[in-house]
Structure formats: C-alpha cells, structure tokens
Write an enzyme that holds these catalytic residues in place. Structure first.
Site, mmCIF file in Angstrom:
data_model
loop_
_atom_site.group_PDB
_atom_site.id
_atom_site.type_symbol
_atom_site.label_atom_id
_atom_site.label_comp_id
_atom_site.label_asym_id
_atom_site.label_seq_id
_atom_site.Cartn_x
_atom_site.Cartn_y
_atom_site.Cartn_z
ATOM 1 N N ASP A 1 0.873 -1.161 0.000
ATOM 2 C CA ASP A 1 0.000 0.000 0.000
ATOM 3 C C ASP A 1 0.927 1.233 0.000
ATOM 4 O OD1 ASP A 1 -2.391 1.528 0.432
ATOM 5 O OD2 ASP A 1 -1.772 1.739 2.510
ATOM 6 N N LEU A 2 0.412 2.369 -0.355
ATOM 7 C CA LEU A 2 1.279 3.564 -0.397
ATOM 8 C C LEU A 2 1.042 4.492 0.804
ATOM 9 C CD1 LEU A 2 3.271 5.526 -1.753
ATOM 10 C CD2 LEU A 2 1.382 6.347 -3.146
ATOM 11 N N ASP A 3 -0.131 5.151 0.805
ATOM 12 C CA ASP A 3 -0.416 6.132 1.862
ATOM 13 C C ASP A 3 -0.456 5.444 3.230
ATOM 14 O OD1 ASP A 3 -0.912 8.267 -0.036
ATOM 15 O OD2 ASP A 3 -2.786 7.281 -0.504
ATOM 16 N N LYS B 1 -9.451 5.446 5.289
ATOM 17 C CA LYS B 1 -8.152 4.963 4.808
ATOM 18 C C LYS B 1 -8.327 3.826 3.806
ATOM 19 C CE LYS B 1 -5.305 6.377 8.724
ATOM 20 N NZ LYS B 1 -4.512 5.914 9.886
ATOM 21 N N SER C 1 -1.932 0.600 -4.413
ATOM 22 C CA SER C 1 -2.541 1.764 -3.767
ATOM 23 C C SER C 1 -3.843 2.134 -4.459
ATOM 24 C CB SER C 1 -1.568 2.942 -3.851
ATOM 25 O OG SER C 1 -2.227 4.138 -3.482
ATOM 26 N N ALA C 2 -4.805 2.623 -3.668
ATOM 27 C CA ALA C 2 -6.074 3.081 -4.225
ATOM 28 C C ALA C 2 -5.954 4.486 -4.822
ATOM 29 C CB ALA C 2 -7.137 3.082 -3.133
ATOM 30 N N GLU D 1 -0.325 -3.160 4.710
ATOM 31 C CA GLU D 1 -1.399 -2.150 4.742
ATOM 32 C C GLU D 1 -1.494 -1.422 6.078
ATOM 33 O OE1 GLU D 1 -3.924 -0.598 3.477
ATOM 34 O OE2 GLU D 1 -4.092 -1.396 1.457
ATOM 35 N N ASP D 2 -1.946 -0.168 6.026
ATOM 36 C CA ASP D 2 -2.216 0.591 7.260
ATOM 37 C C ASP D 2 -3.720 0.755 7.493
ATOM 38 O OD1 ASP D 2 -2.578 2.377 5.054
ATOM 39 O OD2 ASP D 2 -2.583 4.033 6.491
ATOM 40 N N LYS E 1 -10.793 -1.386 -2.323
ATOM 41 C CA LYS E 1 -10.679 -2.092 -1.044
ATOM 42 C C LYS E 1 -11.956 -1.795 -0.240
ATOM 43 C CE LYS E 1 -5.793 -0.865 -1.351
ATOM 44 N NZ LYS E 1 -4.668 -0.060 -0.840
ATOM 45 N N THR F 1 1.512 10.201 3.756
ATOM 46 C CA THR F 1 0.464 10.930 3.034
ATOM 47 C C THR F 1 -0.942 10.649 3.578
ATOM 48 O OG1 THR F 1 0.815 9.227 1.385
ATOM 49 C CG2 THR F 1 1.597 11.425 0.844
HETATM 50 P P1 B16 Z 1 -6.589 9.753 -4.321
HETATM 51 P P2 B16 Z 1 -3.662 3.897 -0.293
HETATM 52 C C1 B16 Z 1 -5.677 5.627 -0.589
HETATM 53 O O1 B16 Z 1 -4.335 5.282 -0.773
HETATM 54 C C2 B16 Z 1 -5.821 6.461 0.666
HETATM 55 O O2 B16 Z 1 -5.610 5.654 1.823
HETATM 56 C C3 B16 Z 1 -7.200 7.057 0.742
HETATM 57 O O3 B16 Z 1 -7.272 7.908 1.885
HETATM 58 C C4 B16 Z 1 -7.482 7.852 -0.530
HETATM 59 O O4 B16 Z 1 -8.784 8.402 -0.515
HETATM 60 C C5 B16 Z 1 -7.321 6.929 -1.732
HETATM 61 O O5 B16 Z 1 -6.010 6.398 -1.730
HETATM 62 C C6 B16 Z 1 -7.561 7.649 -3.039
HETATM 63 O O6 B16 Z 1 -6.553 8.600 -3.197
HETATM 64 O O7 B16 Z 1 -7.642 10.725 -3.924
HETATM 65 O O8 B16 Z 1 -5.186 10.305 -4.243
HETATM 66 O O9 B16 Z 1 -6.873 9.060 -5.619
HETATM 67 O O10 B16 Z 1 -3.706 3.903 1.208
HETATM 68 O O11 B16 Z 1 -4.492 2.793 -0.940
HETATM 69 O O12 B16 Z 1 -2.265 3.967 -0.837
HETATM 70 MG MG MG Z 2 -2.969 3.225 3.124
#
Ligand code: B16
Ligand code: MG
Length: 218
Positions: A8-10, A44, A115-116, A169-170, A145, A16
């Site tokens: 996962d990224l954020d 998240k 990452s999403a 994942e967090d 997810k 982030t």
């Molecule tokens: P964006 P991850 C997710 O990233 C975030 O946890 C989530 O808070 C965010 O809304 C989603 O990405 C979409 O991000 O608006 O930048 O497309 O944790 O899956 O890396």
């Molecule tokens: Mg995350």
C-alpha cells in the site's frame, strides 16, 4: 516460497495518509461536517468519491449534493491534497522501506504497488521510488478495497500465486482486502484496529519490516 510483496502507499511507504486526513477535514468543515481521527480510520484505503460519500453520510448530508457538486467537492479536496504534497522528497520515505525494497530486489521477489490513489505514480516519483517497483496496479476501473481485486491484480502482474504473497497495509479496508485475496496480511499501525480486521501480524512502525521478519512471519 515468497513470490511477491504488495505494498500500500499512503500510510505504509510515507505519511500521506495524514495529508488525506487534513484535506478531507478542511473540505468537510467547509460544508459544516466535523470529522475526527477515529472516523478517518474508515476513509483509509477508500477511493476519493467513496470517501466523500462516507463523509456526507456521516454528516447526514447525503442526497443534498448533485453529482456535479460532489465531483467539485472531491476535486477541491484533491487540489488541497496535491498542494500538501509539494514538499514531498526522498527523506519522507518511512524508515525501513528502502532497505526492504533493496532486500526484495536482491532476492528477486517482485515488489508491487497496490494503492487506491490516483496520485500514486506522482508520489513515488517525488519520493525517488518510481523505479523500485516491478509493477504499479492502476486502481481505475477495479473494485476498491475491501474488495480483493487490487491485490489479486498485483499478484497477477507479478506472475505470483496469491497464497505466496504478502500484502502490507495501514488501513482496515486494506487488511480486509488482503485477507479476501487469501494472502498474508501485515498491518502497520494499531494492533487493536488492524488485528480486528484480520491482520496476521501488526507492526507499530515500518522500521520493523525486513525480508527476514517477513519470512519468519509467514
Ligand atoms: P486519491 P492507499 C488511498 O491510498 C488512501 O488511503 C485514501 O485515503 C485515498 O482516498 C485513496 O487512496 C484515493 O486517493 O484521492 O489520491 O486518488 O492507502 O491505498 O495507498
Ligand atoms: Mg494506506
């Protein structure tokens, strides 16, 4: 045998997740909705539009905004979020991540980004990690997810059997997605939250991640 590690990224590679929280909080306040960190746990790993929906429901304002207005609110949040990313640099990569990526490369275990976030490629670029991943899953058009799809796609891109993959994942939704994909789930964060979502092991910090610790855990 370990065939791939899905990241996962954020909140796993860098902080982030905090920027997402700050940007959503400000957007919510502008329309008279209060959100706190406990509520934020539910956002998240959740896509941008779905996060907005959850905030509107939380504030009992769902149904009050047209599709056009909701798109605008999400765009405003993203604009603020992207502005918070401006100072992002390699020093902001969480401790232990670069080392783990190096160990995986050395042992020919593909690292895949699951990452999403639509901002993920840009963030990896800023962090100097763009060429450290074997593949990046494009979240566009696949169920988000906690559905397993993004992790299954990551395994597929790496040519790996999900049973021999580890996901990191967090987010509660992220841990659920990894388990739904029948992979080993490593949580980064609070054991009481992530354990409840099914994490097989939880570390309070990425410092504790290493190929050795992962191989011992599986
Ligand atoms: P964006 P991850 C997710 O990233 C975030 O946890 C989530 O808070 C965010 O809304 C989603 O990405 C979409 O991000 O608006 O930048 O497309 O944790 O899956 O890396
Ligand atoms: Mg995350």
């Amino acid at each position: 045998k370990l065939q791939a590690v899905l990241f996962d990224l954020d909140g796993v590679i860098t902080d982030t997740a905090e920027y997402h929280y700050l940007a959503w909080k400000q957007m919510a306040e502008q329309i008279g909705i209060e959100i706190d960190r406990a509520f934020n746990e539910q956002l998240k790993g959740i896509s941008r539009m779905e996060s907005l929906e959850r905030i509107l429901v939380h504030g009992r304002k769902d149904g009050q905004y047209s599709m056009e207005q909701r798109r605008q609110l999400a765009a405003d949040k993203n604009k603020h979020y992207v502005s918070l990313l401006a100072g992002l640099a390699p020093e902001h990569v969480y401790p232990g991540i670069v080392e783990l990526l190096g160990q995986l490369a050395e042992h020919h275990v593909p690292a895949v980004l699951t990452s999403a976030s639509k901002n993920a490629p840009q963030i990896l670029e800023s962090l100097g990690l763009a060429d450290r991943f074997y593949a990046i899953v494009d979240p566009d058009g696949i169920p988000g997810k906690p559905a397993p799809d993004i992790f299954l796609k990551g395994a597929e891109l790496a040519g790996a059997d999900p049973r021999y993959c580890i996901g990191i994942e967090d987010a509660q939704a992220g841990i659920e997605a990894i388990k739904a994909a029948r992979m080993f789930a490593v949580g980064i964060g609070k054991p009481e939250l992530l354990g409840a979502s099914g994490a097989d092991i939880v570390y309070d910090s990425t410092v504790k991640l290493s190929l050795t610790s992962l191989l011992q855990a599986v």
